[in-house]
Design an enzyme around this catalytic site. Structure first.
Site, PDB file in Angstrom:
ATOM      1  N   GLY A 151       0.817  -1.194   0.000  1.00 53.91           N
ATOM      2  CA  GLY A 151       0.000   0.000   0.000  1.00 53.91           C
ATOM      3  C   GLY A 151       0.857   1.253   0.000  1.00 53.91           C
ATOM      4  O   GLY A 151       2.053   1.213   0.314  1.00 53.91           O
ATOM      5  N   CYS A 152       0.235   2.371  -0.339  1.00 59.54           N
ATOM      6  CA  CYS A 152       0.999   3.613  -0.470  1.00 59.54           C
ATOM      7  C   CYS A 152       1.501   4.091   0.898  1.00 59.54           C
ATOM      8  O   CYS A 152       2.691   4.365   1.066  1.00 59.54           O
ATOM      9  CB  CYS A 152       0.152   4.682  -1.147  1.00 59.54           C
ATOM     10  SG  CYS A 152      -1.501   4.903  -0.464  1.00 59.54           S
ATOM     11  N   PHE A 153       0.620   4.174   1.890  1.00 59.08           N
ATOM     12  CA  PHE A 153       1.058   4.603   3.222  1.00 59.08           C
ATOM     13  C   PHE A 153       2.092   3.637   3.805  1.00 59.08           C
ATOM     14  O   PHE A 153       3.140   4.063   4.315  1.00 59.08           O
ATOM     15  CB  PHE A 153      -0.137   4.720   4.172  1.00 59.08           C
ATOM     16  CG  PHE A 153      -1.040   5.896   3.937  1.00 59.08           C
ATOM     17  CD1 PHE A 153      -0.571   7.201   4.050  1.00 59.08           C
ATOM     18  CD2 PHE A 153      -2.381   5.722   3.628  1.00 59.08           C
ATOM     19  CE1 PHE A 153      -1.416   8.297   3.860  1.00 59.08           C
ATOM     20  CE2 PHE A 153      -3.234   6.802   3.438  1.00 59.08           C
ATOM     21  CZ  PHE A 153      -2.757   8.096   3.558  1.00 59.08           C
TER      22      PHE A 153
END
Lengths: 345, 345, 345, 345
Positions: free
Chosen positions: A148-150
């Site tokens: 995921g990005c985070f």
């Protein structure tokens, strides 16, 4: 290598298309979109006029398997866990950009994602594609769960500290700020321009899907069971994530020592850039590129270490890292096709 | 009541002018600006055309004292501590919007503000103008140290929890996000449009001037010596502050209990609005108004309480609160002249 | 080929550096900046960390001439006309991104630029580098006057219509909208974030420097003396120009006929994309790329043809076109090093 | 006076609510919304918490008529023409913010609005509510067709020139730039944040609904049949319209003469502000207020007069002007409840 994108009409898909089109070793042969099948790609995305004008197709896995070697799944949550078995049985390699295969414990899908996984058998097989950390496993994988990005920005900041036992495994607090493109292309009042411009919001306090992903990976690296507080905020820009991680130092450290630790940890990694001398990176400094830039500050008054890490959420936080993983799987230089320099200003 | 603004050419000054012009009981007789003396106000701020066209004047304290009852100081840091003695001796009341009189311990000016205060004798006399908290003292004061923008939002969220001993005094972490107007009208590459648009930055990690101000007030309310981590971030919007405060619960609490605590604490306060049912406020919901909106989430997994508070940094975070304090000093309804409803969208 | 950038600390300079770094046939050997000489490039532009870390140098033309083949001048107005003679005498080729060499009539510099040119002898020699229009002359030139950003977008829209005598040479009105980066990196209240965000302004009505440039080129293509009204507007975004040109049709035309005219005119030009079926391009559709996209609408009610053309002001409007011209001069494919696909969203 | 808003869940409705709530002579008794009936207003618009918490209701015209004196219709296009007869027969006064009653010629609804009006009998009765121009008729009206946002800004700039026969009635070109809130609260990919941020688009070239409205009013003031070219552009900000009008001077004029003409024309009008000395207004200078600011430039080279007029599209372009019309109808000072000063920055 011949590849296809499934889920080409979303932002992850079009960013994959942009990057793959500039990749010297890859032939993007098909863009699959169920909702937009039949439409020309450049009709949906006019910026692609004269670059990719071909129509998108609906998914026909058998035909696809004859044509390509690897498939990128850029589908929403709760889709790819249903496909993965067919894809692998068709002898295709697969890089999944959704969260469907990232968690090792199937029970977590029920509690955090609100669906029951049908891919339980594949969760162990899927390699978590945080390129800098799992390079060896990725090089031998045929199934990648792209992070995921985070988590990408957060873990690249925290893992070196956890592995080196510099910080406590207790009370890690991560405050995330993301541009709006992270919410995708689906319409919603939350990201309606007039509602989101000149506005900042916190959301999903205590229940964001990226929490178990971060916890799983930090725990893995610590032999401890780590819980974190992660709170995402959406801010009025399109691209970029800035993660501010608040950690408790276990042993006294100077900024110089932390610099050295990070530089040593990432010395062979072209996409992680450590800022020196107290410089703190901003999101625009990685805009459109695959870099993750890291800065930090020891706060000796409170004995904390505050780390700031930035990425472009659609590149290193999604499609760029997916291609980085493709490069590793294929045995190419990690940077192949990823030489984009941040656009500034 | 007749008032003057000193430092009228900055954003704090023009926002005071906007609000005072709509105040029924106040006559804004002079706008003082050293750097712009002689220029018509509406020449510097064309939005004021036909509203305030008069020229700004240079400061002549004796003449001013004959003319007015109270002076607002909207000057930069390291100015008003030199004036305060003359102002009070001229029998003027004074509301200082800068940080020069906020800290009780003179030594802190050296370490956090990088100047030596010359107003040591007045630090005790100056009432910290957090309107909701110090109403009684404000009503009898002739010298107000108007709070900083970040402290206003942070303290209104934290003081009820500290006073009620709901949260630990240890390891309070406050992550602030501010619009760019907080940086003022002075030119700098940091807030040059092309550098700041589509960008987010953390700054002054561990050494922001608002840290001792927050610590002083939290300590005051706890009979403990509290240290906090406060990290400000600048985000691409003009107005608004969102503070995310991470605190450790001392006793088990539900969201409903926290709602009740806040509602009870602020039941007579028209400018603090508590969001119920897990709703989290966004900055645009207070845009251009004097409200401070508060939402929160109990994270029972980690035993933390996360509080989100939002204000308009130029209104409740500066000029609006200054007028609220004026109202309290004058014995008027707090809301006089402050009925502006948030502009949305 | 070895090249240098003079004026590397401005936005034109850093954009040249970004693009040249991705150019396969070019070696960027030096970045010259008088104001920042000695500073590392990545210190001034942290996005360049690990990409270009070398220090910028002050200009030493003799030494430079030994080292390189061609120099890009990315200096402000009223600088390069003083250097051009020395540069050419040192046997360097030169691409000047400023306006100093664009106008053929030296008197125009006095009236529009407010300086007297000292490069009168070179104005004829300098080839106006509108790549698609002057390809033959560029291929043989050693001195290029790279076009202005607004003229590039406006002329690519208007020249095909003028050359084909489709529109009147009278009463051409061009309304330009530009992102803020066109104003450069120099600080000014006009482009201070808080003043420019949520704001739109018209400026330099009737006296913008790009007017004589547009008129010169349209007149050249029409054998008539053409005057235009061009009014620029600055809007709250960083990159992008949209030009709306209002023209009077001389002969009845359908949208289809205009499509055909444009497509035929630009059939061999990879960077001009003609939108069909009444589609109108937006600035984001060329973001970060060297494309100029053109759409239009015949308004038969008023017998006008309205043309909308968009570019990225820093790429096709400046540094990208400069490299396109370099490619033409060097005999390479125009697209060499310019394969950047628009970043979207 | 007791009033109701029909269509309270859109941006026009909430802006009416904001302004009416600050109006001393008006009691806003009901907010009607078909789609949101039953929901509390502050649930849909949290910025209204503690200000308007009451539920919205569905429309019951009979019951409404007992309760109120005047109704604001803030409904979308193609709704109010069906209601107007019932409203007037119920003895209610009515201010319609949609375009349904603005055009005198019923045939134009078919060609420009794509519906057949059912209110043909009321088109003559409806007074076009451009407050400064039709004050006398408004004061005696019971049915107001409140002007469109673009026409308001355009007509206030052009009517004085047309009436005084300063400019030609031929070849008037109007280039409009609007913030995104003009598109309303309805979701669409066009105004999805990530698509619209850092972007600028022209739209509806030659066929925008505001064209016949502008033409009708200019023709009315000239005894000529005027056609205009009006092209709207959407730009990445929430509020504000800037109209650039390009006109042909019939007689030689200086800037001073034009200043005098405008100042004389609008001398009794508090909401029109004429900029002197070549100053050009920007949209932010009227943000959140009911002002229309006008600047201009005589271009003697081409014998044109270029006029720039700015408004806040939701205030003077919609809800503010509606209240200004209410004030005129009620015989109150035009400014009653409209003292909001532009918010800046």
């Amino acid at each position: 290598m011949k590849v296809a994108i499934v889920g080409g009409s979303g932002y992850g898909g079009v960013e994959l298309a942009r990057l793959l089109q500039q990749h010297p070793n890859v032939n993007l042969t098909q863009i699959i979109s169920h909702s937009q099948a039949g439409a020309n790609f450049s009709e949906i995305y006019p910026q692609m006029t004269t670059i990719i004008d071909e129509p998108m197709k609906d998914l026909n896995l058998e035909k696809l398997a004859d044509d390509i070697d690897l498939v990128f799944l850029a589908t929403p949550s709760n889709v790819s866990h249903r496909f993965v078995s067919d894809i692998l049985e068709a002898n295709l390699k697969c890089i999944d950009l959704s969260g469907d295969l990232r968690l090792k414990d199937p029970a977590l899908y029920k509690s955090w994602y609100n669906f029951e996984t049908t891919a339980e058998a594949y969760l162990d097989q899927a390699v978590y594609g945080l390129s800098e950390i799992y390079q060896d496993q990725i090089s031998e994988a045929n199934l990648i769960a792209n992070p995921g990005c985070f988590p990408t920005a957060g873990l690249l900041a925290l893992i070196p500290l956890i592995e080196n036992q510099i910080i406590s495994t207790e009370s890690i607090i991560i405050d995330g700020k993301t541009g709006v493109s992270g919410a995708g292309r689906g319409l919603s009042l939350n990201v309606h321009f007039s509602e989101m411009n000149e506005n900042t919001k916190a959301y999903q306090l205590g229940n964001h899907k990226h929490i178990p992903e971060i916890e799983q990976e930090l725990s893995e690296k610590s032999n401890d069971s780590i819980m974190v507080n992660f709170t995402p905020h959406i801010i009025p820009m399109t691209r970029g994530i800035l993660m501010t991680s608040y950690t408790n130092l276990m042993i006294e450290q100077t900024n110089e020592q932390i610099t050295e630790l990070y530089q040593s940890y990432y010395q062979d990694q072209p996409f992680v850039r450590i800022r020196e001398n107290g410089q703190i990176p901003s999101t625009k400094e990685v805009y459109g590129s695959n870099y993750c830039d890291i800065g930090f500050q020891v706060d000796s008054r409170t004995n904390k270490l505050i780390v700031v890490s930035v990425i472009d959420n659609l590149v290193k936080g999604a499609s760029g890292q997916a291609i980085q993983n493709l490069n590793i799987m294929a045995g190419w230089d990690q940077r192949t096709g990823l030489h984009q320099i941040p656009i500034y200003p």
